[in-house]
Structures are given as structure tokens and as C-alpha cells.
Design an enzyme around this catalytic site. Sequence first.
Site, PDB file in Angstrom:
ATOM      1  N   ASP A 280       0.867  -1.174   0.000  1.00  0.00           N
ATOM      2  CA  ASP A 280       0.000   0.000   0.000  1.00  0.00           C
ATOM      3  C   ASP A 280       0.913   1.236   0.000  1.00  0.00           C
ATOM      4  O   ASP A 280       2.141   1.132   0.090  1.00  0.00           O
ATOM      5  CB  ASP A 280      -0.977  -0.005   1.186  1.00  0.00           C
ATOM      6  CG  ASP A 280      -2.197   0.878   0.897  1.00  0.00           C
ATOM      7  OD1 ASP A 280      -2.140   1.691  -0.049  1.00  0.00           O
ATOM      8  OD2 ASP A 280      -3.200   0.782   1.626  1.00  0.00           O
TER       9      ASP A 280
HETATM   10  C1  BGC Z   1      -4.978   3.357   0.125  1.00  0.00           C
HETATM   11  C2  BGC Z   1      -5.136   2.401  -1.014  1.00  0.00           C
HETATM   12  C3  BGC Z   1      -4.976   3.127  -2.314  1.00  0.00           C
HETATM   13  C4  BGC Z   1      -3.631   3.800  -2.334  1.00  0.00           C
HETATM   14  C5  BGC Z   1      -3.332   4.551  -3.615  1.00  0.00           C
HETATM   15  C6  BGC Z   1      -3.713   4.188   0.005  1.00  0.00           C
HETATM   16  O1  BGC Z   1      -3.693   5.236   0.919  1.00  0.00           O
HETATM   17  O2  BGC Z   1      -4.988   2.640   1.343  1.00  0.00           O
HETATM   18  O3  BGC Z   1      -6.370   1.761  -0.936  1.00  0.00           O
HETATM   19  O4  BGC Z   1      -5.105   2.241  -3.388  1.00  0.00           O
HETATM   20  O5  BGC Z   1      -3.563   4.733  -1.280  1.00  0.00           O
HETATM   21  O6  BGC Z   1      -4.080   5.700  -3.719  1.00  0.00           O
END
Ligand code: BGC
Length: 743
Positions: A280
Amino acid sequence: MRLFAFIFFCTISFYGNTQQVSISRRVDSLIAKMTLDEKAAQLHQISNPFSATGPITPVGDYLQQIKEGKIGSMLNIVGAERTRQLQELAMQSRLKIPLLFAQDVIHGFRTTFPLPLAEAASWDLAAMERSARIAAIEASASGIHWMFAPMVDISRDPRWGRVMEGAGEDTYLGSLIAAARVKGFQGAGLGTPASVMACVKHFAAYGAAVGGRDYNSVDMSERQLRETYLPPFKAALDAGAATFMNSFNDLNGVPATGNALLQRTILRGEWAYKGLVISDWSSIAEMITHGYASDTLDAAHKAILAGSDVDMESHAYYRYLPVLVREGKVPEKLLDDAVRRILTKKFEMGLFDNPFKYCSVAEENKQWNNKAHLAEARNIAAKSIVLLKNDSLPDTQKAVLPLKVSGQKIALIGPLVKAKSENLGFWSFDWPDDSIRIVSLWEGVKAAVKDTAQLLYAKGCNLNDADTTGFAEAVHVAMQADIIVLSAGELRGMSGEAKSRSVLNLPGVQEQLIKRLAATGKPLVVMISAGRPLIVGNNAAQSQALVYTWWLGTEAGNAIADVLFGKHNPSGRLPMTFPRTEGQIPLYYNHYNTGRPAGNDPYYGTGYIDLPKSPLYAFGYGLGYGAVTYSKPVVSSVAPKGNETLEVKVSVAYDGNSPRTETVQLYIRDKTGSVVRPVKELKKFQQITLLPGEQKVVGFKLTTEDLKFYNNDLQYVWEPGAFDIMVGPASDKVQMVTVNWGR
Ligand code: BGC
């Protein structure tokens, strides 16, 4: 005919296998040419620094870096033209490896669909697959190859702002929805037109963050993990999910990003997953903050060993994987395996054959305001709405809803009546022409009544401040009307990532406004828009009808009007329990019985002394127009054998004026087990449409597969014994028959 089918099947699988073999050869020969730095670069994902969805790390001249082959994929770059420009730079790099463009397309792209949680309330898997398909068609036309969706985290805590992004609290429903969404995104398979890679997230257990606080720790038994939280991921994998994303939380003390049990033992080992795992946003570097890695090098080391392939925004792999390999701390084969996985996806997507395949401006333009997509959005938005209360009025003895289209004065009151972009909810895109495209409630109702009813309007108050100066006008307008329809809710940005709330009432002075309007004595319909179950008991008590509209997207106003005036008979059913107060959270239908269950004894039952023991609205609950009567379930045997299929039948009769879709739900309870089993578990459901006066028999088939659970040794087993089989229109409105299975 059979022979033909056999030959056809063999040809297809032969073709598929040959294609895989040739991709694998091409990948191997490419890897053989790559330097360590080029390999690490493939695992390096950065965001567009100008539209980030997380805290950004300065990246320098990323255009030059793309030209030099130093970046493998990018996030938050949108548009056929822009992606083409960047891909052209990648084509100037030494090995000409195309970039992948990823994006959080969570509930629609150009056409915004209801929040995923709202769509889950439709229980309509085919409609959810179609909405994901449309999102893929629109997003791929704007250069996107990779959706960071579906989010399949089970959550039992509405304080957690990200419940809006998932399918609610139930593992079985969540698993079916996960599979439907993956199929929608990937269409006929990677490489086919408008197929985008799904990314199942967040692996794993992110939805169980302690206290519903985003990013918080998760502490749970492995049995609970496997039984409740992992099945939707497995279902997504079985549906062909191309990629997985791990998560921010630690699980029992080990951050998910560095968690080998999750990524190596379960995902790649037991489930034999061959696809790609991405971290993530900066979750590799955040292992330092967790206190699990001492510095960025250590974090990169731990993440790659644990099975994270791609580094989103930590800038850790690019800098340190070559060093770790050179120092002998990471075998080069491990790096090659991760690189192989991302290159394989690039080949499967067809990007080596045509890096610009999703970069056509002409194709992109076709997707703007696509009428068929908008019609589908209206359809699923109407299906997502849940009617929670619909009382009869004393003078007419008729339910308040549906409203008459003509001949009355309707006061539309509230801060959301004329709202536009607010309807989109979190994780959606705002486009320049939104003010024309998004249908407000006011516009939807106006279009429905044309000029046959008189519409009055007052805003009353804002969503989230203390200003009550609009109350007087609202009451004045209400007094002139036959009926009041009030539209209230959270702010759009109050649910979503980092949007946990400790108090779940309507914000600002909206509840006061509802009280003032109720005091007028006029019939009052309250509609609530939100990204989570709110605490709505007070609003329910004040109103004659309560409608939960979540955030419904581009077609919100039309869809709400369809329900208000009965063009669509409400069919939504809650995918999450609605608590009476925050103090009841976590509250979910499939809990254990305890030794002293609620309701057995007036004093000594589990619960709170200051609250009824039940939720305000149970999982699976939702009303429609007209009355539905269920018979008691009838089973094909009261003592099925181990290998027998049990047939369960129930008859559903409908008395109403317009067709009604009914979601017939089947739950079981394993009465005695080597570990205790939940009081109810959803095992099947069917949606049927009933015409006025119609009665239908609905049949279900159960086998011992449906009885299985993880025992204390983590074996997935069923145990002979007594089972309650319960069928009804909601988890708290079931009729039951008990069978003795396998004894
Ligand atoms: C989130 C993800 C997301 C990623 C990219 C993160 O903060 O937890 O779900 O895909 O950011 O934007």
C-alpha cells in the site's frame, strides 16, 4: 456435440497454455538482459506528484527517470493523451519496457456509481459486475491499466471511514461481491478489449482495525482471520484477480507488508497465487514507524522477503534492492521472481505488443456522458436505496411512500436537496462538467413530477455548522406543503480513507431541523446520505418514513425519485448492521451466542443496561412497497446423510401494486461444535421478482460444504449434528426448521 465441446475446450486451453509459455519465454529472455537497477526499477511505483492520494515523497525529474527506465509503474496519471506522452518516454528507455498506469477507480470513473457499500445493499451481483465493467471501459479509455479495487475488507465497525469502500460485514455476501467486481474489471481476460487488472485489497484484515480507527493495529486469532476476513480474497483470486495489495495495519504485531504468513504461506503457498502483490502507499517505509524495521534498507529487505513485489511510493526497493542483492542478503532469484510477475502482467495486458493500446483520445471521447452507462448507474443506484421505515398515515391508513406524482404540494427541504458533487461520495472523480451532469435530488424530483405536483424548497441548514437561521424559512415552507421530504447526511468527505468518526449522528444542526419539521405535524420523509451506517434512531422516531440513500453517484437524484414515486419498488437490504448508539459497536449479526445470551434472562444477559439488546436495524433488513409473506421453510429431509444434498423450499407471497424484488435469505446455525458457531450465518440468497398478487416457491440446495468451518487445529471441516435452517427477508426475521445432519 460433446466431442465438439471437448475439442473446443482443448483448443482453447492449448491456445491459452501456448500463450502463457510464449509469455514466460519472452519474460525470461528480457530478465536475462536486465541490470540489477533495471530490475529494481520495475518494482518501483510512484504517484503523479501533482495529484497524490497519500503523503508524497519528492521524486525529482520523473520524466527523465522514465526515459532512463527507472520507473516501472505510475499511479494517479489519467487521460489518453497524458498516458501516451509518458509511455512515449518509456519507449525511449534502453529496454523499452512499457509503464503500467494504476488508479483508484473505486466506484466508477466518468460515470460515478453508488459507493461500493451502497451497491452491496442491492445484493444484485450481476448489476455490480456491470458497474465494474463500465468503470473498466471508461477508465481504460483514459489510459488506465490497473484499478486499485475491489476493496474486499470485511468490517463490523461503522466508525471506520473505509466501510464505504467495501461490501459490509458479511463474509459470504462479501465473497460473492468480490468475485463479481473482479470479473467486471477484467472482462473477458487481460489483453482483451477494455480489460483492466483488478487489485484486491487490503491483504489482510484491515477492516478489523481496533476501535475503527484507520491504520490501527489488528489483533485476532488465525481462526477468525481465516473464517471471516480471508474468504473474500480467496473468492477474488478464484475469479482470476490479477493483483493483490497488502495493507497498512499490523496483524498480531507484524505489519501486513512484511507479513510472510499472509503473503508467502497463505497467498502464494496454500492458495497457489501466481499474480502480483503491491504494497500500500508507502507501507514498506512505514514499517520503520511501526517499529518493525530499523531503516529503509531493513524495510525493503523485510518486505521483499515477506512477498511484497511492488513498492508503491516508499522509494525503498529502487534504492536498496540492488544493494541487498549485491551484499547477498536477498537472493537474486527472489528479485527475479518479483520482476517476472510484473513483466508477465505487462505482457498479458498486451503492452509489449502495443504500449499505447489504451491511449486513444477518440476512444476516450466516446466515453464522456455515455447514455447507456448513465442508465445503468440510475438502475443500480435505485437498487442500492434501503427503505428503513414506512408508516401508514392515520387519516388514509396508507403508507407515506410511494408519493403521489400529482396533485400535491411537496416541500423538499435540507442541505442536500440541490447538492451536486456531494452525491458522488469519497473516492470519486470530479469532472469539469459535473454541475450539468450530476442529477440533484431537486432535478430528479422535478423530472419525475413534471408540472403535476407543486414543489417547494428550503435549505434549512448546512451539513456541518451551527447556523440555525434557515430553520424559520424551512418551517414556513413546510407549513404550506402536504408532505415534507427532507434530505440530510454526512459531508461527502466524512467517510473514506482516514475518515474514522467517533460520533455517528448527523453532523451540525440537521437533527434539530428534523425535530422542528416533525413538530409541524406534516407527514415527514427523512432521507439520509452517508458513507456508513449512521446512528439514525432519533431521525426514525421523528419521521413517518426513513430512506437510506448512501451516496449514489451521478444519477442520484433520478434514482431517489424513482424510489420516492414508486417507479422502482425499493429492494435494497442492509449489508451492515445499524447500531442504536456508537456504544454498541462492533455489532454484527453473526456473533456467538455466549453462555448468557441477550434476551434469556431480564438481568443476566449480554448487552448494556441502558439499551435494548437488539440493533436498530439488522443485517439483511429493508422494506419494499406492499406486503410479503414467507412460509416456514420445508426441507427434503430432517436427517440428511453426509453426502446428501438438502433441499430447502419456502413460499413467498406478495400483496402490492407494483412488481417487487425480494431477496430471500437463508441462514444456518450449527447448534453444537468443537468450537462455538455463530447464531446465524448467511449461506445462500436468491433475488426474485414478484408481480402483484403473485406467490413463488424458492428452492435452495445445501451440502456439507456449506457447513464447514475452521476448527481449533485450523482444519476446514464440518461436524455432524443439529443445524437450524432459517429463511426470511432479513437476518432478524427468519422462520426455522432443525435438521440432524450426518448422524
Ligand atoms: C490506500 C489504497 C490506495 C492507495 C493509492 C492508500 O492510501 O490505502 O487503498 O489504493 O492509497 O491511492
